[in-house]
Each structure stands twice: as C-alpha cells, then as structure tokens.
Scaffold this motif. Structure first.
Motif, PDB file in Angstrom:
ATOM      1  N   ALA A   1       0.835  -1.199   0.000  1.00  0.00           N
ATOM      2  CA  ALA A   1       0.000   0.000   0.000  1.00  0.00           C
ATOM      3  C   ALA A   1       0.871   1.250   0.000  1.00  0.00           C
ATOM      4  O   ALA A   1       0.388   2.344  -0.259  1.00  0.00           O
ATOM      5  CB  ALA A   1      -0.911   0.004   1.221  1.00  0.00           C
ATOM      6  N   ASP A   2       2.163   1.083   0.249  1.00  0.00           N
ATOM      7  CA  ASP A   2       3.097   2.198   0.323  1.00  0.00           C
ATOM      8  C   ASP A   2       3.692   2.473  -1.059  1.00  0.00           C
ATOM      9  O   ASP A   2       4.265   1.578  -1.679  1.00  0.00           O
ATOM     10  CB  ASP A   2       4.210   1.882   1.322  1.00  0.00           C
ATOM     11  CG  ASP A   2       5.203   3.006   1.472  1.00  0.00           C
ATOM     12  OD1 ASP A   2       4.780   4.169   1.535  1.00  0.00           O
ATOM     13  OD2 ASP A   2       6.414   2.705   1.524  1.00  0.00           O
ATOM     14  N   PHE A   3       3.585   3.707  -1.544  1.00  0.00           N
ATOM     15  CA  PHE A   3       4.039   4.047  -2.889  1.00  0.00           C
ATOM     16  C   PHE A   3       5.545   3.837  -3.049  1.00  0.00           C
ATOM     17  O   PHE A   3       5.996   3.274  -4.043  1.00  0.00           O
ATOM     18  CB  PHE A   3       3.670   5.498  -3.213  1.00  0.00           C
ATOM     19  CG  PHE A   3       4.093   5.921  -4.587  1.00  0.00           C
ATOM     20  CD1 PHE A   3       3.464   5.394  -5.701  1.00  0.00           C
ATOM     21  CD2 PHE A   3       5.109   6.826  -4.765  1.00  0.00           C
ATOM     22  CE1 PHE A   3       3.848   5.767  -6.977  1.00  0.00           C
ATOM     23  CE2 PHE A   3       5.503   7.214  -6.025  1.00  0.00           C
ATOM     24  CZ  PHE A   3       4.879   6.686  -7.138  1.00  0.00           C
ATOM     25  N   ARG A   4       6.322   4.262  -2.069  1.00  0.00           N
ATOM     26  CA  ARG A   4       7.783   4.098  -2.174  1.00  0.00           C
ATOM     27  C   ARG A   4       8.186   2.630  -2.209  1.00  0.00           C
ATOM     28  O   ARG A   4       9.067   2.235  -2.964  1.00  0.00           O
ATOM     29  CB  ARG A   4       8.488   4.806  -1.022  1.00  0.00           C
ATOM     30  CG  ARG A   4       8.437   6.301  -1.152  1.00  0.00           C
ATOM     31  CD  ARG A   4       9.211   6.971  -0.074  1.00  0.00           C
ATOM     32  NE  ARG A   4       9.097   8.409  -0.235  1.00  0.00           N
ATOM     33  CZ  ARG A   4       9.878   9.262   0.352  1.00  0.00           C
ATOM     34  NH1 ARG A   4      10.821   8.850   1.156  1.00  0.00           N
ATOM     35  NH2 ARG A   4       9.715  10.548   0.151  1.00  0.00           N
ATOM     36  N   GLU A   5       7.537   1.841  -1.401  1.00  0.00           N
ATOM     37  CA  GLU A   5       7.818   0.409  -1.388  1.00  0.00           C
ATOM     38  C   GLU A   5       7.429  -0.219  -2.726  1.00  0.00           C
ATOM     39  O   GLU A   5       8.119  -1.096  -3.237  1.00  0.00           O
ATOM     40  CB  GLU A   5       7.078  -0.276  -0.236  1.00  0.00           C
ATOM     41  CG  GLU A   5       7.445  -1.716  -0.032  1.00  0.00           C
ATOM     42  CD  GLU A   5       8.900  -1.947   0.365  1.00  0.00           C
ATOM     43  OE1 GLU A   5       9.431  -3.022   0.036  1.00  0.00           O
ATOM     44  OE2 GLU A   5       9.502  -1.065   0.991  1.00  0.00           O
ATOM     45  N   ALA A   6       6.319   0.236  -3.316  1.00  0.00           N
ATOM     46  CA  ALA A   6       5.897  -0.271  -4.620  1.00  0.00           C
ATOM     47  C   ALA A   6       6.945   0.054  -5.687  1.00  0.00           C
ATOM     48  O   ALA A   6       7.228  -0.775  -6.560  1.00  0.00           O
ATOM     49  CB  ALA A   6       4.545   0.323  -5.008  1.00  0.00           C
ATOM     50  N   LEU A   7       7.524   1.242  -5.632  1.00  0.00           N
ATOM     51  CA  LEU A   7       8.575   1.607  -6.584  1.00  0.00           C
ATOM     52  C   LEU A   7       9.805   0.711  -6.429  1.00  0.00           C
ATOM     53  O   LEU A   7      10.392   0.270  -7.413  1.00  0.00           O
ATOM     54  CB  LEU A   7       8.972   3.078  -6.410  1.00  0.00           C
ATOM     55  CG  LEU A   7       7.978   4.106  -6.920  1.00  0.00           C
ATOM     56  CD1 LEU A   7       8.452   5.513  -6.567  1.00  0.00           C
ATOM     57  CD2 LEU A   7       7.779   3.980  -8.407  1.00  0.00           C
ATOM     58  N   LYS A   8      10.185   0.450  -5.184  1.00  0.00           N
ATOM     59  CA  LYS A   8      11.334  -0.432  -4.934  1.00  0.00           C
ATOM     60  C   LYS A   8      11.072  -1.833  -5.475  1.00  0.00           C
ATOM     61  O   LYS A   8      11.938  -2.436  -6.111  1.00  0.00           O
ATOM     62  CB  LYS A   8      11.623  -0.516  -3.430  1.00  0.00           C
ATOM     63  CG  LYS A   8      12.220   0.740  -2.845  1.00  0.00           C
ATOM     64  CD  LYS A   8      12.419   0.569  -1.348  1.00  0.00           C
ATOM     65  CE  LYS A   8      12.826   1.863  -0.693  1.00  0.00           C
ATOM     66  NZ  LYS A   8      12.934   1.727   0.769  1.00  0.00           N
ATOM     67  N   MET A   9       9.868  -2.353  -5.229  1.00  0.00           N
ATOM     68  CA  MET A   9       9.522  -3.692  -5.706  1.00  0.00           C
ATOM     69  C   MET A   9       9.525  -3.731  -7.236  1.00  0.00           C
ATOM     70  O   MET A   9      10.004  -4.686  -7.842  1.00  0.00           O
ATOM     71  CB  MET A   9       8.152  -4.109  -5.168  1.00  0.00           C
ATOM     72  CG  MET A   9       8.139  -4.362  -3.672  1.00  0.00           C
ATOM     73  SD  MET A   9       6.499  -4.584  -2.978  1.00  0.00           S
ATOM     74  CE  MET A   9       6.024  -6.129  -3.712  1.00  0.00           C
ATOM     75  N   SER A  10       9.034  -2.664  -7.859  1.00  0.00           N
ATOM     76  CA  SER A  10       8.994  -2.580  -9.314  1.00  0.00           C
ATOM     77  C   SER A  10      10.402  -2.546  -9.890  1.00  0.00           C
ATOM     78  O   SER A  10      10.702  -3.208 -10.884  1.00  0.00           O
ATOM     79  CB  SER A  10       8.219  -1.336  -9.732  1.00  0.00           C
ATOM     80  OG  SER A  10       8.207  -1.214 -11.121  1.00  0.00           O
ATOM     81  N   ALA A  11      11.293  -1.793  -9.247  1.00  0.00           N
ATOM     82  CA  ALA A  11      12.673  -1.708  -9.717  1.00  0.00           C
ATOM     83  C   ALA A  11      13.385  -3.053  -9.586  1.00  0.00           C
ATOM     84  O   ALA A  11      14.139  -3.463 -10.476  1.00  0.00           O
ATOM     85  CB  ALA A  11      13.427  -0.636  -8.931  1.00  0.00           C
ATOM     86  N   LYS A  12      13.138  -3.760  -8.491  1.00  0.00           N
ATOM     87  CA  LYS A  12      13.725  -5.093  -8.309  1.00  0.00           C
ATOM     88  C   LYS A  12      13.262  -6.039  -9.408  1.00  0.00           C
ATOM     89  O   LYS A  12      14.056  -6.777  -9.987  1.00  0.00           O
ATOM     90  CB  LYS A  12      13.320  -5.679  -6.949  1.00  0.00           C
ATOM     91  CG  LYS A  12      14.173  -5.271  -5.808  1.00  0.00           C
ATOM     92  CD  LYS A  12      13.730  -6.030  -4.565  1.00  0.00           C
ATOM     93  CE  LYS A  12      14.419  -5.511  -3.339  1.00  0.00           C
ATOM     94  NZ  LYS A  12      13.969  -6.190  -2.124  1.00  0.00           N
ATOM     95  N   GLN A  13      11.968  -6.016  -9.684  1.00  0.00           N
ATOM     96  CA  GLN A  13      11.410  -6.897 -10.706  1.00  0.00           C
ATOM     97  C   GLN A  13      11.977  -6.564 -12.078  1.00  0.00           C
ATOM     98  O   GLN A  13      12.306  -7.458 -12.856  1.00  0.00           O
ATOM     99  CB  GLN A  13       9.876  -6.786 -10.730  1.00  0.00           C
ATOM    100  CG  GLN A  13       9.219  -7.802 -11.622  1.00  0.00           C
ATOM    101  CD  GLN A  13       9.462  -9.233 -11.183  1.00  0.00           C
ATOM    102  OE1 GLN A  13       9.501  -9.525  -9.993  1.00  0.00           O
ATOM    103  NE2 GLN A  13       9.656 -10.120 -12.119  1.00  0.00           N
ATOM    104  N   ALA A  14      12.129  -5.277 -12.381  1.00  0.00           N
ATOM    105  CA  ALA A  14      12.693  -4.861 -13.666  1.00  0.00           C
ATOM    106  C   ALA A  14      14.143  -5.328 -13.775  1.00  0.00           C
ATOM    107  O   ALA A  14      14.584  -5.764 -14.840  1.00  0.00           O
ATOM    108  CB  ALA A  14      12.606  -3.350 -13.812  1.00  0.00           C
ATOM    109  N   GLY A  15      14.887  -5.259 -12.677  1.00  0.00           N
ATOM    110  CA  GLY A  15      16.276  -5.731 -12.670  1.00  0.00           C
ATOM    111  C   GLY A  15      16.361  -7.225 -12.912  1.00  0.00           C
ATOM    112  O   GLY A  15      17.228  -7.701 -13.648  1.00  0.00           O
ATOM    113  N   LYS A  16      15.459  -7.977 -12.314  1.00  0.00           N
ATOM    114  CA  LYS A  16      15.432  -9.429 -12.525  1.00  0.00           C
ATOM    115  C   LYS A  16      15.103  -9.754 -13.974  1.00  0.00           C
ATOM    116  O   LYS A  16      15.679 -10.656 -14.564  1.00  0.00           O
ATOM    117  CB  LYS A  16      14.408 -10.088 -11.597  1.00  0.00           C
ATOM    118  CG  LYS A  16      14.828 -10.156 -10.155  1.00  0.00           C
ATOM    119  CD  LYS A  16      13.749 -10.818  -9.325  1.00  0.00           C
ATOM    120  CE  LYS A  16      14.112 -10.801  -7.854  1.00  0.00           C
ATOM    121  NZ  LYS A  16      13.042 -11.401  -7.047  1.00  0.00           N
TER     122      LYS A  16
END
Length: 89
Positions: free
Chosen positions: A67-82
């Motif tokens: 639900a946290d926008f910053r955490e969502a961005l971090k998760m998205s960046a991790k997924q993009a890196g993978k």
C-alpha cells in the motif's frame, strides 16, 4: 454560499483530524470467524481496526503487493532488474 462554507469547514476539520485517509466498508463474515477474531483482539489488547490493518498488510505482502508508494517503486525496480538479468543470460 453558506452551504459551501460549511462544507469547506467540515473538510478542513476532517483533514486536520487525519480522517481523509480513512475508508470505511461494511463486510459480513461468518460468526465463528468473527468470534475467533474478537477473542484474538482481546487477547492482544488491540481493537478491530488494528487487527484488520495488520491482516490486510499481511494479505498484501503474501501476494507481493504494497500500500506504500515508495515500497511499490522499490519492488517494481527489483522486478525490472530481474527481468533484465534474465534476458541477458
């Protein structure tokens, strides 16, 4: 005009109290589930909103959501890196 001023004043009071961020929804659950949740809340000395907030946070975490926008961005960046690492190899 007076109606508009009353609405603006009420909105200001809500924002000051932090109520703008709260959403309410009525749900129905089975009696046995309610009794178990109620007992757990009393044992942990928490109220229902605290218990439900914790449950929904855990549910979001289970499915890789936040639900946290910053955490969502971090998760998205991790997924993009993978995804990028998988394409290279």
């Amino acid at each position: 005009m007076a109606k508009r001023n009353r609405k603006a004043a009420a909105k200001g009071r809500k924002a000051a109290a932090g109520e703008d961020d709260l959403v309410g929804k009525r749900i129905q659950i089975e009696r046995a589930t309610w009794d178990a949740i109620s007992l757990m809340a009393r044992e942990q000395m928490k109220d229902l909103p605290e218990i439900t907030e914790e449950a929904f946070r855990d549910l979001l975490k289970k499915y890789g959501r936040t639900a946290d926008f910053r955490e969502a961005l971090k998760m998205s960046a991790k997924q993009a890196g993978k995804n990028q690492a998988g394409k290279k190899g």
